[in-house]
Design an enzyme around this catalytic site. Structure first.
Site, PDB file in Angstrom:
ATOM      1  N   GLU B  83      40.035 -24.727  -6.415  1.00 30.87           N
ATOM      2  CA  GLU B  83      39.540 -25.152  -7.733  1.00 30.87           C
ATOM      3  C   GLU B  83      38.066 -25.517  -7.732  1.00 30.87           C
ATOM      4  O   GLU B  83      37.355 -25.263  -8.705  1.00 30.87           O
ATOM      5  CB  GLU B  83      40.370 -26.308  -8.280  1.00 30.87           C
ATOM      6  CG  GLU B  83      41.725 -25.892  -8.849  1.00 30.87           C
ATOM      7  CD  GLU B  83      42.791 -25.725  -7.798  1.00 30.87           C
ATOM      8  OE1 GLU B  83      42.526 -26.073  -6.630  1.00 30.87           O
ATOM      9  OE2 GLU B  83      43.894 -25.243  -8.116  1.00 30.87           O
ATOM     10  N   HIS B 152      51.592 -33.226 -12.349  1.00 28.46           N
ATOM     11  CA  HIS B 152      51.470 -32.045 -13.218  1.00 28.46           C
ATOM     12  C   HIS B 152      51.649 -32.399 -14.694  1.00 28.46           C
ATOM     13  O   HIS B 152      51.966 -31.534 -15.497  1.00 28.46           O
ATOM     14  CB  HIS B 152      52.525 -30.990 -12.852  1.00 28.46           C
ATOM     15  CG  HIS B 152      52.142 -30.097 -11.710  1.00 28.46           C
ATOM     16  ND1 HIS B 152      51.777 -30.572 -10.485  1.00 28.46           N
ATOM     17  CD2 HIS B 152      52.075 -28.745 -11.603  1.00 28.46           C
ATOM     18  CE1 HIS B 152      51.516 -29.541  -9.671  1.00 28.46           C
ATOM     19  NE2 HIS B 152      51.689 -28.425 -10.338  1.00 28.46           N
TER      20      HIS B 152
HETATM   21  C1  TPP Z   1      45.430 -27.944  -6.612  1.00 29.58           C
HETATM   22  C2  TPP Z   1      46.510 -27.023  -7.052  1.00 29.58           C
HETATM   23  N1  TPP Z   1      46.197 -25.782  -7.455  1.00 29.58           N
HETATM   24  C3  TPP Z   1      47.150 -24.944  -7.883  1.00 29.58           C
HETATM   25  C4  TPP Z   1      48.452 -25.336  -7.914  1.00 29.58           C
HETATM   26  C5  TPP Z   1      49.525 -24.407  -8.455  1.00 29.58           C
HETATM   27  N2  TPP Z   1      50.301 -23.874  -7.335  1.00 29.58           N
HETATM   28  C6  TPP Z   1      51.390 -24.502  -6.890  1.00 29.58           C
HETATM   29  S1  TPP Z   1      52.026 -23.773  -5.553  1.00 29.58           S
HETATM   30  C7  TPP Z   1      50.861 -22.581  -5.576  1.00 29.58           C
HETATM   31  C8  TPP Z   1      50.897 -21.503  -4.540  1.00 29.58           C
HETATM   32  C9  TPP Z   1      50.895 -22.043  -3.154  1.00 29.58           C
HETATM   33  O1  TPP Z   1      50.946 -21.010  -2.248  1.00 29.58           O
HETATM   34  P1  TPP Z   1      51.209 -21.272  -0.727  1.00 29.58           P
HETATM   35  O2  TPP Z   1      50.288 -22.321  -0.235  1.00 29.58           O
HETATM   36  O3  TPP Z   1      51.181 -19.973  -0.039  1.00 29.58           O
HETATM   37  O4  TPP Z   1      52.671 -21.914  -0.682  1.00 29.58           O
HETATM   38  P2  TPP Z   1      54.055 -21.224  -1.089  1.00 29.58           P
HETATM   39  O5  TPP Z   1      54.233 -21.430  -2.547  1.00 29.58           O
HETATM   40  O6  TPP Z   1      54.007 -19.821  -0.699  1.00 29.58           O
HETATM   41  O7  TPP Z   1      55.066 -22.013  -0.337  1.00 29.58           O
HETATM   42  C10 TPP Z   1      49.973 -22.767  -6.624  1.00 29.58           C
HETATM   43  C11 TPP Z   1      48.843 -21.893  -6.939  1.00 29.58           C
HETATM   44  C12 TPP Z   1      48.742 -26.647  -7.510  1.00 29.58           C
HETATM   45  N3  TPP Z   1      49.971 -27.127  -7.563  1.00 29.58           N
HETATM   46  N4  TPP Z   1      47.763 -27.462  -7.066  1.00 29.58           N
END
Ligand code: TPP
Ligand code: MG
Lengths: 323, 353
Positions: B83, B152
């Site tokens: 971000e 959230h």
């Molecule tokens: C600071 C922040 N940015 C974006 C999100 C939205 N978000 C939640 S999980 C996620 C993807 C995470 O991917 P990864 O780290 O590969 O974990 P996975 O979901 O594959 O377990 C996103 C973009 C968030 N919760 N917090």
């Protein structure tokens, strides 16, 4: 036999518990019993268990939005978890946290985290406390291929190297951050090469292989415990379900999930291996399956019967220690 | 002069549009009109690098759906989860000829990117002696009701409203959402555009053509002479509910939706209080140093002699947002809570003019 029967049965039981817990969460969510956003970790059980099986309650883990498996692997009470995820007053966090903020400090589970990249700096703090207090405890953060790209994670890795913190960075590379491929979001070709660039030992393992993952993490954890500083372990794995429960997953290839469940199931791979090696018998694991199913069923029945929080007393409490 | 009318009728065709569709319309038309408008954020298209469908999400709430297929990945940019880098890139690009619309999927993620917003984008123009422009929009979803828990569900508009150099927009219906988004994109300053996540499916008639709504002009979803209710974003829904119930009892509520909280239409609020003498402010934010106390302060300072009763505020309590549904419902301001406050303010204080 390189592993004790007790160890193998415990590893299997925990992996199976996570699997059934997650699949049940999907069912309960779809049945309207779980509010909010819920992310399940079925398919990734081997990594959670390999990472936590040797840790004590005094060792700390920091988890992610996809944290149920980490909780169970760290010894959190399954009944308390189900109640929490259903928002009940007797849940692990009194229903105030929910799936994305579930924690159990007594078990060294510092919390799921709904802020991607929120965990590793905190886990550095737990590692710093262990180092400063000379407790020989270690701290371990779970990260994803997506959270790996967050500045907070880069900063935490560098600080862990600078301060030689007993922090094991685990990267569960399931290929996706929501609907973005790891091979797009991680700009360098390899997460592990990038991790090594921070100046810590970095290794990539097959996260579907419990034993390979366990051995790598064991080395990393021992290094941390003995003052050798941080390590980064990337474990390749697959996510059986959507990013969140209900995700239409349009971004996934045709038959990808079907194939994964068939050919990339870490539980099946574990079972086949221990049977082929003659380490465990199918009957022993089948017996565990039954017990686990019963435990999950009980957790759901109890959670559905558990009291809801009372706004009159529970809304305003726990904001401060004193105010 | 304050515009006391409701949404002015615009000639030409209108269609029923949800807030989601209205914002999508505004973005699409502005991107067609101006090639310097770009969108960047996580999953704004979705499917980057994947084997399955492109545009798999179009934003997790579907607001930017269809834009990547029309404008390509060069202008609708899926980013890694970074971000600070997203917001910084938007601010830097805004200083260098683009008009970026950056998305924070949940505005709670402002925490990760805050320096780029408040120390950088917000201050450039002032620090550089008026020599720079930062025409960027940061879209983010706010508010509770989704059982999404503490990280959230926040309503952080007051934090950004506090910061000089930022404009803060909070539409409460599809008509306003479209016109305000057009204005936000065309505006030369950094604009924070906050979308309430429970409101996306609320629809009204929206002109097909592009139009903009100036910032700092309130709208008046209900008019009356007995009590003023100031409400923003999803709270406007509650204010209208209360106003309609009281109308049947012959009590007239002047419901003011400021639409933008920075700049804020002080005049509209003060003029209304001059007539009604009674003011209730409903705001989903936390109570301390929030929009409700800000507006109460403005009226106490500039409208004191019009008041016939103490100003009342209806806000969330001083806690994070809880997860459990019964706790979250108790946390959120509601029409019922607003009704109690409005009746109290009607009963209190001096009568007559
Ligand atoms: C600071 C922040 N940015 C974006 C999100 C939205 N978000 C939640 S999980 C996620 C993807 C995470 O991917 P990864 O780290 O590969 O974990 P996975 O979901 O594959 O377990 C996103 C973009 C968030 N919760 N917090
Ligand atoms: Mg991932």
């Amino acid at each position: 036999m390189p592993y004790s029967t007790e160890f193998l049965l415990s590893a299997y039981r925990t992996m199976k518990t996570i699997r059934e817990f997650e699949e049940r969460c999907v069912k309960e969510f779809e049945g309207g019993n779980i509010p909010g956003f819920t992310h399940v970790s079925n398919g990734q059980e081997a990594i959670a268990v390999a990472a936590c099986i040797d840790l004590s309650d005094k060792d700390i883990i920091g988890s992610t939005h996809r944290g149920h498996g980490h909780c169970i692997a760290k010894g959190c009470d399954v009944g308390g978890m189900m109640k929490e995820i259903m928002g009940r007053a007797t849940g692990l966090c009194k229903g105030k946290g929910g799936s994305m903020h579930i924690a159990d400090i007594d078990k060294g589970m510092l919390g799921a985290n709904a802020i991607v990249g929120g965990g590793p700096p905190l886990v550095n703090g737990a590692a710093l406390a262990a180092k400063t207090l000379g407790t020989k405890n270690v701290a371990l953060s779970f990260n994803g291929d997506g959270s790996a790209n967050q500045g907070t994670v880069f900063e935490a890795m560098n600080l862990a190297v600078v301060l030689k913190l007993p922090h094991v960075f685990v990267y569960e590379n399931n290929g996706y951050a929501e609907g973005t491929a790891a091979n797009y979001g991680v700009g360098s070709n390899s997460l592990t090469d990038r991790n090594a660039g921070f100046g810590m030992p970095a290794e990539c393992v097959d996260g579907l292989d419990f034993f390979a993952t366990y051995e790598a993490l064991k080395t990393a954890t021992e290094r941390a415990r003995n003052g050798g500083g941080p390590t980064a372990i990337e474990a390749m794995c697959v996510r059986f379900d959507g990013h969140f429960i209900g995700d239409p997953q349009l971004y996934r290839g045709k038959d990808e999930i079907k194939n994964a469940r068939k050919n990339q199931d870490c539980l099946k791979i574990f079972r086949e291996r221990v049977i082929a090696e003659g380490w465990l018998k199918a009957a022993e694991m089948n017996a565990i399956d039954k017990e686990v199913m019963a435990e999950i069923e009980t957790s759901v029945v109890d959670a559905l019967a558990a009291p809801h929080p009372d706004p009159a007393t529970d809304l305003m409490s726990d904001v401060y220690c004193s105010y | 002069m304050t515009n006391h009318s409701n949404n002015p009728a615009i000639g030409g065709k209108t269609s029923m549009k949800t807030i989601r569709e209205a914002i999508n319309d505004a973005l699409r038309e502005e991107m067609r009109r101006d090639p310097t408008v770009i969108i960047l954020g996580e999953e704004v298209s979705g499917g980057a690098g994947c084997d399955g469908e492109d545009d798999a999400y179009g934003g997790v709430f579907g607001v930017t759906k269809g834009l990547m297929p029309e404008f390509g990945r060069e202008r609708v940019i899926d980013t890694p989860i970074s971000e600070a880098a997203i917001i910084g890139a938007a601010a830097g690009a805004a200083n260098n000829g683009l008009r970026p619309v950056a998305e924070l999927m949940f505005f709670d993620f402002i925490g990760v990117s805050f320096d780029q917003i408040f120390n950088q984008a917000a201050k450039f123009r002032y620090m550089f002696g008026g020599k720079s422009k930062t025409p960027m929009v940061i879209r983010g979803t706010v508010g509770g009701g989704w059982r999404a828990g503490a990280q959230h569900s926040s309503m952080l508009h007051s934090i950004v409203t506090h910061i000089a150099g930022l404009k803060v927009v909070m539409p409460a219906n599809a008509y306003d959402a479209k016109g305000l988004m057009v204005q936000a994109i065309r505006d030369d300053d950094p604009v924070i555009f906050l979308e309430h996540k429970v409101m996306y499916d609320i629809a009204c008639e929206v002109p097909d053509e592009q139009y903009s709504i100036p910032f700092g002009e309130a709208s008046f979803p209900r008019q009356g002479n007995d009590v003023t209710i100031v409400a923003i974003s999803n709270m406007v829904t509650h204010a209208i509910t209360v106003a309609d119930i009281l109308a049947e009892e012959g009590i007239g509520c002047d419901v003011i939706d400021p639409r933008t909280v920075s700049p804020l239409d002080h005049e509209a609020i003060l003029e209304s209080v001059e007539v009604t003498g009674r003011l209730v402010i409903i705001d989903e934010g936390n109570p301390r140093c929030g929009l409700a106390t800000d507006i109460a302060g403005i009226v106490a300072e500039h409208g004191f002699y019009s008041l016939k009763a103490p100003i009342l505020t209806v806000t969330a309590p001083h806690t994070p947002v809880p997860f459990a549904p019964e706790l979250e419902d108790a946390y959120l301001p509601s029409a019922e809570k607003l009704m109690v406050a409005v009746r109290e303010v009607l009963a209190a204080g001096r009568s007559g003019a």
